[in-house]
Design a protein around this motif. Structure first.
Motif, mmCIF file in Angstrom:
data_model
loop_
_atom_site.group_PDB
_atom_site.id
_atom_site.type_symbol
_atom_site.label_atom_id
_atom_site.label_comp_id
_atom_site.label_asym_id
_atom_site.label_seq_id
_atom_site.Cartn_x
_atom_site.Cartn_y
_atom_site.Cartn_z
ATOM 1 N N UNK A 579 50.100 43.019 42.594
ATOM 2 C CA UNK A 579 51.124 43.299 43.598
ATOM 3 C C UNK A 579 52.481 43.494 42.956
ATOM 4 N N UNK A 580 53.291 44.348 43.574
ATOM 5 C CA UNK A 580 54.641 44.667 43.090
ATOM 6 C C UNK A 580 54.635 45.070 41.619
ATOM 7 N N UNK A 581 53.638 45.851 41.230
ATOM 8 C CA UNK A 581 53.565 46.348 39.859
ATOM 9 C C UNK A 581 54.560 47.464 39.640
ATOM 10 N N UNK A 594 54.781 42.517 37.108
ATOM 11 C CA UNK A 594 53.932 42.475 38.302
ATOM 12 C C UNK A 594 53.515 41.034 38.598
ATOM 13 N N UNK A 595 52.981 40.853 39.836
ATOM 14 C CA UNK A 595 52.295 39.626 40.222
ATOM 15 C C UNK A 595 50.793 39.894 40.293
ATOM 16 N N UNK A 596 50.002 38.828 40.092
ATOM 17 C CA UNK A 596 48.550 38.949 40.052
ATOM 18 C C UNK A 596 47.910 37.788 40.811
ATOM 19 N N UNK A 597 46.870 38.090 41.574
ATOM 20 C CA UNK A 597 45.962 37.063 42.081
ATOM 21 C C UNK A 597 44.672 37.204 41.295
ATOM 22 N N UNK A 598 44.384 36.208 40.477
ATOM 23 C CA UNK A 598 43.205 36.228 39.610
ATOM 24 C C UNK A 598 42.204 35.185 40.091
ATOM 25 N N UNK A 659 61.097 35.172 42.868
ATOM 26 C CA UNK A 659 61.817 36.384 43.284
ATOM 27 C C UNK A 659 62.029 37.350 42.122
ATOM 28 N N UNK A 660 61.224 37.215 41.068
ATOM 29 C CA UNK A 660 61.421 38.069 39.890
ATOM 30 C C UNK A 660 61.167 39.533 40.200
ATOM 31 N N UNK A 661 60.053 39.818 40.894
ATOM 32 C CA UNK A 661 59.693 41.205 41.202
ATOM 33 C C UNK A 661 59.814 41.413 42.704
ATOM 34 N N UNK A 662 60.554 42.437 43.088
ATOM 35 C CA UNK A 662 60.854 42.604 44.506
ATOM 36 C C UNK A 662 60.136 43.782 45.148
ATOM 37 N N UNK A 663 59.568 44.684 44.351
ATOM 38 C CA UNK A 663 58.890 45.838 44.926
ATOM 39 C C UNK A 663 57.989 46.463 43.870
#
Length: 819
Positions: A579-581, A594-598, A659-663
């Motif tokens: 998400x938000x890559x 990016x964020x990840x759900x692993x 809040x590092x990655x916003x979009x």
């Protein structure tokens, strides 16, 4: 591609800014044809209104001159993934772009198309799928290169096709490319080409990884014994001419290789002013190619391209010139997002842009063809001085028609060229076309000028600085008229169940960055089609960064949303949603902002954050009942402002605040060698829908740093830069109803001019158009007075990188995220 590329961008040019194209535009090019009016004047029938800056240069175009045969001018699709989104474009835009690339008499009119033989591994701007993921299982319909070659051939049946591998599946030679396995692999690829009615004309070895003389000998023998004796082998697609040196010592190697190809012969991302080969290479008598060049912005690289096409032959007798790449059909966060001859980043809107590079290339390709011969005595430097420019002349196989291509990129003034045509060449009408490379106005590209009627085989032409000219006795040239639609965002919600694709193809908008994600029939009880990660072991890598498989999709402006998908692990390991890559580091493509759900087969889950430096952070983690293998589960990751929430099979398992990655984009991923299936993708907006409100920070999409007033100064004229987001008053911008962006309540974002490179600053608000901005849905911020985009100089991502205005080009350094 060269393995240590730096990310280009920034106002449509590479990070190393070569400002050759930013000089003041010259006076308009003017030609006037007049009949000879006296015996003294009979030698010239052309008069010009601009006074030459120096004495005229005499050039004889002699049809009896010796010279080598042209093999072609073209570009690379691959190295890698740079053409990915083109196939997803709607009609008529897709055909329009293809026409600009390949159609004779329309645009770049490419004569050579070099494609990557996909290897399931990142090779600069993505990964291309292999035709043989595992030994013995060949699928001839994977990927988009077959389609691209078919489209190129349909437009230009005479285009020559070249194949080359960057990486390869790990089963080949147990990780050793220089093996019989890779020869068999290439033969299988050639057989696949035959199923598409494609004839491959040239075949290379392993891109920029050196060469093995024994392997090339074995490849030649294998090609000949399998009926591919007409295919010419190119060696070694590396740097320098060492392969040519070896052929002088090894006759069997010399017999195996038909073309010597070297990369960046004028220097890597250079001005392409000096382009030698080697005496040994020339003495072999074999064709020499500059088999990869460019890596430059589709507009900013035009001066270098203009020089290189001419000077490769003048300096080094190279008869093939291949630009990297064909097109940047990738989203702006992917490395090298504006290189090539065109940019096509939005298949959902149909928006595209044809660069100056296309018209510079067309100034040669529309006036010549493979098989034409260079005229050595009619090619050289104007007045013997490189700074004046260069010219090459070629004659048609009919021994009558000819074309001369002239470039004046470094000239300081107008120059008169006095031509004499001899040696059996036509003395009929000469047609003149030109491109003003220093102009940013497309009306100045590929312009038909007044014809010239020679008198007794003589005529004159005054050339202006910063141009490319083509003078020719041929006809049929033209400039395409198709116009791109406007940019727009990819709207949410977005969904795909993958049932609408043929098996073996790639799902719409999915861009593989490592591994291979392709459409298969679902397993595990799901009906219809799914996307499966196909790479079953570590590949033979091309990049230095060895990422686990992942693929990306979507718009960089996507902000608050839930990404959800059904997932089935086929073997032990993990699968993940992204998400938000946004930006990733192409030398380590696993390192993406990016964020990840692993989630693992054992039930361990985690919410992770990564950045381009590879700083992985675990934001939340836990365990649920084992997911196992061969069983379907639903995973979802919700990103709502700073709240990140993970759910498995509909039940929330944990959350984190960050809040590092916003979009940014969504994506799929797996562990290395883990095969897994994905189905029923949905991306649904949540929360506020992403409305950031009128006041707050403005982040660069490419850097994730904030628009910042240097030193927190409130003085008029204080410059604006990017800096780590810190919540300071000097990073809080308000979008007003008057189209201003204010800071400190009374200072406006301001630029002092309307030209490329004007530095952004703050000034007391005065209502001027230089303080008015349009905030667009595609993330760009465009100056009302200039029409140019707010831009980070050189695509910089470091603290202190300057902010300016520049021609809009779709780069991530021109995309901004509010809030």
């Amino acid at each position: 591609m060269f393995g240590i590329r730096r990310n280009p961008g920034g106002g449509g040019v590479g990070r190393v800014r070569r400002r050759l194209w930013r000089r003041t535009a010259p006076l308009p090019h003017r030609l006037a044809v007049a009949a000879a009016c006296s015996a003294v004047a009979a030698a010239s029938v052309l008069t010009v209104s601009a006074s030459p800056a120096q004495a005229a240069t005499a050039i004889t175009i002699n049809g009896t001159s010796g010279g080598r045969a042209l093999d072609g001018i073209g570009a690379v699709s691959g190295g890698g993934g740079n053409s990915r989104l083109l196939i997803d474009y709607p009609e008529p835009q897709r055909s329009d772009i293809l026409d600009y690339l390949f159609k004779p008499g329309y645009g770049a009119a490419m004569q050579l198309l070099k494609v990557e033989i996909g290897g399931d591994t990142n090779s600069t701007s993505g990964a291309e799928p292999s035709h043989e993921h595992v030994r013995g299982s060949v699928n001839c319909n994977r990927g988009y290169e077959w389609w691209l070659m078919e489209q190129a051939k349909a437009r230009n049946p005479n285009i020559n096709l070249v194949g080359l591998a960057w990486g390869a599946p790990g089963w080949i030679g147990n990780g050793n490319f220089w093996s019989q396995d890779s020869i068999d692999y290439l033969l299988a690829w050639l057989n696949c080409a035959g199923t598409h009615n494609l004839t491959i004309n040239y075949l290379g070895g392993w891109n920029e990884k050196g060469y093995n003389t024994g392997w090339y000998k074995n490849l030649r023998s294998a090609l000949d014994s399998h009926g591919y004796n007409a295919i010419k082998i190119v060696a070694s697609d590396d740097f320098g001419w060492g392969a040519a040196d070896d052929t002088l010592r090894d006759p069997a190697f010399a017999n195996a290789v038909q073309v010597f190809g070297s990369h960046y012969v004028c220097g890597y991302r250079s001005a392409q002013s000096s382009c030698p080969s080697s005496s040994n290479a020339i003495s072999t008598g074999k064709p020499l190619w500059a088999s990869e060049n460019g890596s430059d912005d589709y507009n900013g690289g035009a001066p270098a391209l203009a020089r290189g096409i001419n000077r490769d032959y003048i300096d080094g007798k190279m008869t093939g010139y291949i630009n990297w790449p064909v097109i940047a059909a990738i989203t702006p966060n992917i490395p090298w997002a504006t290189t090539g001859v065109a940019v096509a980043q939005q298949p959902w809107s149909g928006n595209y842009s044809i660069g100056k590079n296309a018209w510079v290339m067309g100034q040669t390709t529309q006036f010549t063809a493979p098989g034409w011969r260079y005229l050595d005595s009619s090619s050289g430097y104007i007045g013997g001085n490189r700074n004046n420019g260069s010219y090459v002349s070629l004659k048609s196989p009919n021994n009558s028609d000819y074309s001369t291509i002239i470039e004046t990129q470094d000239a300081s003034g107008a120059q008169q060229l006095d031509f004499t045509v001899t040696g059996g060449l036509s003395t009929g009408a000469v047609h003149v076309w030109s491109t003003n490379v220093r102009s940013n106005n497309s009306a100045d590209f590929f312009v038909r000028n007044s014809d010239i009627t020679p008198n007794g085989g003589r005529f004159s032409l005054t050339v202006q600085p910063g141009y490319v000219y083509s003078i020719t006795t041929t006809t049929g040239q033209g400039k395409g008229t198709a116009v791109s639609p406007a940019q727009s965002t990819l709207k949410l919600p977005y969904a795909d169940n993958f049932d609408g694709y043929a098996v073996g193809r790639e799902a719409k908008y999915l861009m593989d960055q490592q591994g291979s994600f392709e459409v298969v029939g679902c397993g595990g009880g799901h009906t219809g089609n799914c996307v499966r990660q196909m790479s079953e072991q570590a590949p033979i890598y091309w990049t230095s960064g060895h990422a686990d498989p992942y693929t990306l999709l979507g718009d960089l402006s996507w902000r608050n949303y839930t990404v959800s998908s059904d997932v089935m692990l086929e073997k032990a390991g993990y699968a993940q949603l992204i998400g938000r890559g946004n930006t990733y580091n192409h030398q380590g493509p696993q390192n993406e902002n990016a964020y990840y759900l692993r989630v693992t087969d054992g039930g361990a889950w985690s919410i992770l954050s990564n950045n381009t430096s590879g700083n992985w952070r675990t934001l939340a983690s836990g365990n649920v009942a084992a997911l196992g293998t061969g069983r379907w589960h639903n995973l979802s990751l919700t990103l709502n402002n700073s709240t990140l929430t993970a759910a498995i099979d509909g039940s929330t398992v944990g959350s984190a605040s960050d809040s590092t990655w916003v979009a940014g984009q969504i994506g799929y991923g797996t562990g290395q060698g883990v095969t897994a299936q994905f189905d029923n993708l949905t991306v649904t907006p949540v929360g506020t829908g992403g409305d950031p409100g009128p006041t707050g920070p403005i982040r660069g999409a490419g850097s994730n740093r904030c628009l910042d007033v240097n030193g927190a100064s409130q003085a008029d004229g204080a410059v604006v830069q990017i800096w780590d987001c810190n919540g300071g008053a000097n990073q809080q911008w308000t979008a007003t109803s008057s189209n201003q962006l204010t800071v400190y309540g009374n200072k406006c974002l301001d630029v002092p001019g309307t030209s490329n490179g004007s530095r952004a600053r703050i000034m007391s608000c005065n209502g001027g158009s230089n303080q008015q901005w349009r905030i667009n849905s595609d993330g760009t911020i465009v100056g009302v007075g200039s029409g140019l985009c707010l831009d980070v100089n050189g695509a910089g991502t470091a603290n202190g990188s300057a902010v300016q205005i520049w021609t809009c080009n779709g780069g991530s350094n021109q995309q901004w995220i509010r809030g």
